[in-house]
Design an enzyme around this catalytic site. Structure first.
Site, PDB file in Angstrom:
ATOM      1  N   ASN A   1      10.665   7.626   4.970  1.00  0.00           N
ATOM      2  CA  ASN A   1       9.594   8.441   4.404  1.00  0.00           C
ATOM      3  C   ASN A   1       8.625   8.931   5.467  1.00  0.00           C
ATOM      4  O   ASN A   1       8.378   8.266   6.469  1.00  0.00           O
ATOM      5  CB  ASN A   1       8.853   7.659   3.307  1.00  0.00           C
TER       6      ASN A   1
ATOM      7  N   VAL B   1       5.651  10.559   4.103  1.00  0.00           N
ATOM      8  CA  VAL B   1       4.707  11.070   3.099  1.00  0.00           C
ATOM      9  C   VAL B   1       3.373  11.419   3.743  1.00  0.00           C
ATOM     10  O   VAL B   1       2.750  12.429   3.433  1.00  0.00           O
ATOM     11  CB  VAL B   1       4.510  10.037   1.965  1.00  0.00           C
ATOM     12  N   GLY B   2       2.932  10.577   4.682  1.00  0.00           N
ATOM     13  CA  GLY B   2       1.599  10.785   5.245  1.00  0.00           C
ATOM     14  C   GLY B   2       0.570  10.118   4.357  1.00  0.00           C
ATOM     15  O   GLY B   2       0.884   9.561   3.307  1.00  0.00           O
TER      16      GLY B   2
ATOM     17  N   GLY C   1       7.408  -3.101  -1.750  1.00  0.00           N
ATOM     18  CA  GLY C   1       7.263  -1.652  -1.627  1.00  0.00           C
ATOM     19  C   GLY C   1       8.466  -0.890  -2.121  1.00  0.00           C
ATOM     20  O   GLY C   1       8.528  -0.442  -3.260  1.00  0.00           O
TER      21      GLY C   1
ATOM     22  N   SER D   1       0.834  -1.199   0.000  1.00  0.00           N
ATOM     23  CA  SER D   1       0.000   0.000   0.000  1.00  0.00           C
ATOM     24  C   SER D   1       0.874   1.256   0.000  1.00  0.00           C
ATOM     25  O   SER D   1       1.842   1.360   0.746  1.00  0.00           O
ATOM     26  CB  SER D   1      -0.902   0.007   1.236  1.00  0.00           C
TER      27      SER D   1
ATOM     28  N   CYS E   1      -1.734   4.442  12.157  1.00  0.00           N
ATOM     29  CA  CYS E   1      -2.188   5.834  12.238  1.00  0.00           C
ATOM     30  C   CYS E   1      -2.210   6.308  13.692  1.00  0.00           C
ATOM     31  O   CYS E   1      -2.506   5.530  14.597  1.00  0.00           O
ATOM     32  CB  CYS E   1      -3.594   5.976  11.654  1.00  0.00           C
TER      33      CYS E   1
END
EC number: 1.3.98.1
Length: 307
Positions: free
Chosen positions: A70, A72-73, A268, A21, A133
């Site tokens: 990373n 990125v969010g 990934g 993802s 999250c």
């Protein structure tokens, strides 16, 4: 003929390889146009939240010697737009491709809302629950670090969806087995692991962290032994199938992860060096299996021989 077919809850995979993802967008990145996505086992889309999010401050990515850092969010247009503008065309182009959607949010109600909408859309075969999250109600601590929170969240999502759910585990915990067992107790159909390892790097000239968000998630080659160890631990302690990830860049890596206990894998960071790495890995898998005298890839799962 070597069998690479894998059957998991909600996912009928021609081979065990899928993009992780966030690394292949919503199946709409330029690399996705270079080959037929049906060559992969499944497509996993970017994490979706209730409303549009713009991600973290720049710079968001730092390439290191042995991986990528990373922050990125969860940049995405929000669940309603993801369904209408991303999933509808993806499903139209690939009517038979197994699609897994990734679910995120700031609260339990966010997760439940997104999961229900995605399930009700009839466009996805399974959901990946991204419990890395931050939980706003718990002071920003990740949902995935407390077994009781993971169990409760899993239960609430299971109550409103009609597709299997895979809980994606964060490695940033003391006891990942306890988290996996909590997901199983909550009714999860599978486990996805591992998410990125928290890290930071510093620019010695500016004396500032290299990422705008200061800290980020480390992925790639550096985390591979961590992922393999954690997958092996979880495999020995839960009965759920595992989708493994964390530094996979070759067919040999796929075999390692499956020997540790993964039934399928997600690729990934390898896409940074090879934009269609997942296809190349999937294509090279039968020859690698033949070299090892393996007729059926399913025979590998959990078959590591401990010293």
């Amino acid at each position: 003929m070597i069998n690479t077919h894998i059957t998991l809850p909600g996912l009928d995979l021609k081979n065990p390889v899928m993009p992780a993802s966030g690394t292949f967008g919503f199946g709409d990145v330029p690399a996705a146009k270079k080959f037929d996505l049906n060559d992969l086992g499944a497509m996993v889309i970017k994490t979706t939240t209730p409303k549009a999010t713009s991600g973290n401050p720049q710079p968001q990515i730092a390439v290191l010697d042995d991986g990528v850092l990373n922050s990125v969010g969860l940049t995405n247009p929000g669940v309603d737009q993801v369904i209408s503008e991303k999933l509808v065309p993806l499903r139209k182009q690939y009517p038979n491709l197994p699609i897994m959607a990734s679910v995120g949010g700031d609260s339990e109600s966010d997760y439940v809302e997104v999961a229900k909408k995605l399930s009700d859309s009839d466009l996805v075969n399974a959901l990946e629950i991204n419990v890395s999250c931050p939980n706003v109600a718990q002071g920003g601590m990740s949902f995935g670090v407390h077994p009781d929170v993971v169990e409760e969240l899993t239960k609430k999502i299971k109550d409103v969806v009609d597709v299997p759910i895979y809980v994606k585990l964060t490695p940033n915990v003391t006891d990942i087995v306890a988290i996996a067992q909590a997901a199983e107790k909550g009714g999860a159909d599978g486990i996805s692991m591992i998410n990125t390892v928290l890290g930071m790097d510093i620019d010695v000239q500016t004396r500032r962290p290299v990422l705008g968000h200061n800290v980020g998630g480390l992925s790639g080659e550096a985390v591979k032994p961590i992922a393999i160890r954690m997958i092996s631990q979880v495999y020995q302690n839960v009965t759920l199938p595992i989708i493994g990830m964390g530094g996979i860049s070759s067919a040999e890596d796929v075999i390692k992860f499956m020997l540790a206990g993964a039934s399928a894998v997600a690729v990934g960071t390898a896409h940074f060096n090879d934009s269609i790495a997942s296809k190349h890995i999937a294509d090279s898998l039968p020859a690698e299996l033949e070299k090892l005298g393996i007729d059926d890839i399913n025979d590998l799962v959990g078959q590591v021989k401990f010293n």
